[in-house]
Design a protein around this motif. Structure first.
Motif, PDB file in Angstrom:
ATOM      1  N   LEU A 152      69.929  53.338  81.722  1.00 49.99           N
ATOM      2  CA  LEU A 152      68.836  54.932  81.109  1.00 49.99           C
ATOM      3  C   LEU A 152      67.682  54.054  81.651  1.00 49.99           C
ATOM      4  O   LEU A 152      66.887  52.806  81.979  1.00 49.99           O
ATOM      5  CB  LEU A 152      68.515  54.560  79.409  1.00 49.99           C
ATOM      6  CG  LEU A 152      69.864  54.470  78.848  1.00 49.99           C
ATOM      7  CD1 LEU A 152      69.537  54.517  77.403  1.00 49.99           C
ATOM      8  CD2 LEU A 152      70.233  56.359  79.147  1.00 49.99           C
ATOM      9  N   GLN A 182      64.307  58.199  80.190  1.00 50.23           N
ATOM     10  CA  GLN A 182      65.476  58.137  79.084  1.00 50.23           C
ATOM     11  C   GLN A 182      66.440  58.204  78.211  1.00 50.23           C
ATOM     12  O   GLN A 182      65.965  58.115  76.445  1.00 50.23           O
ATOM     13  CB  GLN A 182      66.740  58.352  79.987  1.00 50.23           C
ATOM     14  CG  GLN A 182      67.249  59.594  81.123  1.00 50.23           C
ATOM     15  CD  GLN A 182      68.324  59.142  81.819  1.00 50.23           C
ATOM     16  OE1 GLN A 182      68.025  57.760  82.510  1.00 50.23           O
ATOM     17  NE2 GLN A 182      69.174  59.498  82.419  1.00 50.23           N
ATOM     18  N   VAL A 230      75.332  58.622  82.726  1.00 49.77           N
ATOM     19  CA  VAL A 230      73.703  57.853  82.927  1.00 49.77           C
ATOM     20  C   VAL A 230      74.470  57.868  84.733  1.00 49.77           C
ATOM     21  O   VAL A 230      73.619  58.429  85.345  1.00 49.77           O
ATOM     22  CB  VAL A 230      73.306  57.234  82.572  1.00 49.77           C
ATOM     23  CG1 VAL A 230      71.829  56.410  83.259  1.00 49.77           C
ATOM     24  CG2 VAL A 230      73.095  57.887  80.990  1.00 49.77           C
ATOM     25  N   THR A 236      70.497  53.976  72.287  1.00 50.02           N
ATOM     26  CA  THR A 236      70.566  52.851  73.262  1.00 50.02           C
ATOM     27  C   THR A 236      70.377  51.624  73.855  1.00 50.02           C
ATOM     28  O   THR A 236      70.250  50.851  74.447  1.00 50.02           O
ATOM     29  CB  THR A 236      68.326  52.839  73.065  1.00 50.02           C
ATOM     30  OG1 THR A 236      68.127  52.308  72.699  1.00 50.02           O
ATOM     31  CG2 THR A 236      67.749  54.884  73.466  1.00 50.02           C
TER      32      THR A 236
END
Length: 275
Positions: A66, A70, A274, A57
């Protein structure tokens, strides 16, 4: 030098050792753009023999884009498959309050530390840099890895200011992504007291004294990254540089190219991003 604990943090809280190749994971998605847990499991298990820690992340994981679900699913899936390796959860948020909310969730999900960039939008400057990390470290129950960059934050490159951040209780390392080998060397000369991880592939062998490397190529060729880090040899750096060119890792959408290759290999189920 021993480092004191901030108020409210348990002195016995384990702190991950940061060295070697740390992989900033891509975020694998299924056809509905949900985190694909099977893909995360294949990716993490395949990398585990070669890397010392996982960093989901962050920017290679499209952390800025995100959704909260997510982000949480990716951290959770990484923890579930890390096989004892530290999980350092990226928190791509620009203000201390939201960072601390995300850090609390990271702790609940089983992460070992959070990785936090300078404050943004632009304009905080060096005094704002120290104030930001002072607030984050004072409020986070997890240790903090500083993600040092200035492309997004606009924070001036100042090795003295960064060294002062490193001296804060709770800071356990730096992902040094200034893109300048000279700056990395200057930071090391300040003896920051925490491990410094090089954040750019083309600089892996340029600054002896770094403790490790964090970069997107580690998703694809962690062994090559490790050889360059161990040897500091020009031949190994040339091998890294060739792979970076092959996979377009210095393009603005580098994470897309990493996903395309991982999908071609069958490691992740789709190359979807994404956005």
């Amino acid at each position: 030098m021993p480092r004191s604990e901030p108020a409210g943090r348990e002195a016995a809280t384990p702190r991950p050792d940061l060295e070697g190749v740390v992989v900033p994971l891509v975020t694998p998605l299924d056809e509905r753009r949900r985190v694909c847990k099977g893909s995360v499991a294949r990716l993490v298990s395949g990398l585990r023999p070669y890397v010392s820690a996982f960093m989901p992340t962050l920017s290679t994981g499209e952390g800025w884009h995100l959704t909260l679900s997510q982000w949480a699913d990716m951290v959770r899936a990484t923890v579930a498959n890390a096989d004892g390796a530290p999980v350092l959860a990226g928190v791509e948020l620009g203000r201390a309050g939201p960072v601390l909310e995300r850090a609390r969730l990271a702790a609940e999900l089983g992460a070992d530390a959070v990785v936090v960039p300078p404050p943004f939008p632009r304009g905080a400057g060096c005094p704002g840099l120290l104030a930001h990390y002072r607030q984050v470290t004072a409020g986070s129950e997890l240790p903090v890895v500083v993600y040092h960059e200035n492309a997004v934050s606009g924070t001036p490159l100042d090795a003295g200011a960064l060294a002062a951040v490193c001296a804060l209780p709770g800071v356990i390392g730096v992902k040094e992504s200034s893109g300048s080998g000279e700056f990395t060397a200057e930071l090391l000369a300040h003896r920051p007291g925490v491990p410094v991880l090089q954040g750019w592939e083309q600089l892996i062998t340029s600054v002896p004294g770094v403790a490790g490397f964090v970069g997107p190529l580690a998703n694809l060729h962690p062994g090559v990254c490790r050889r360059a880090l161990d040897s500091f040899a020009e031949a190994d750096q040339r091998a890294v540089d060739a792979l970076c060119g092959q996979y377009h890792l210095f393009d603005e959408d580098w994470y897309r190219h990493v996903k395309l290759e991982l999908a071609r290999r069958g490691t992740i189920s789709t190359p979807l991003t994404v956005r």
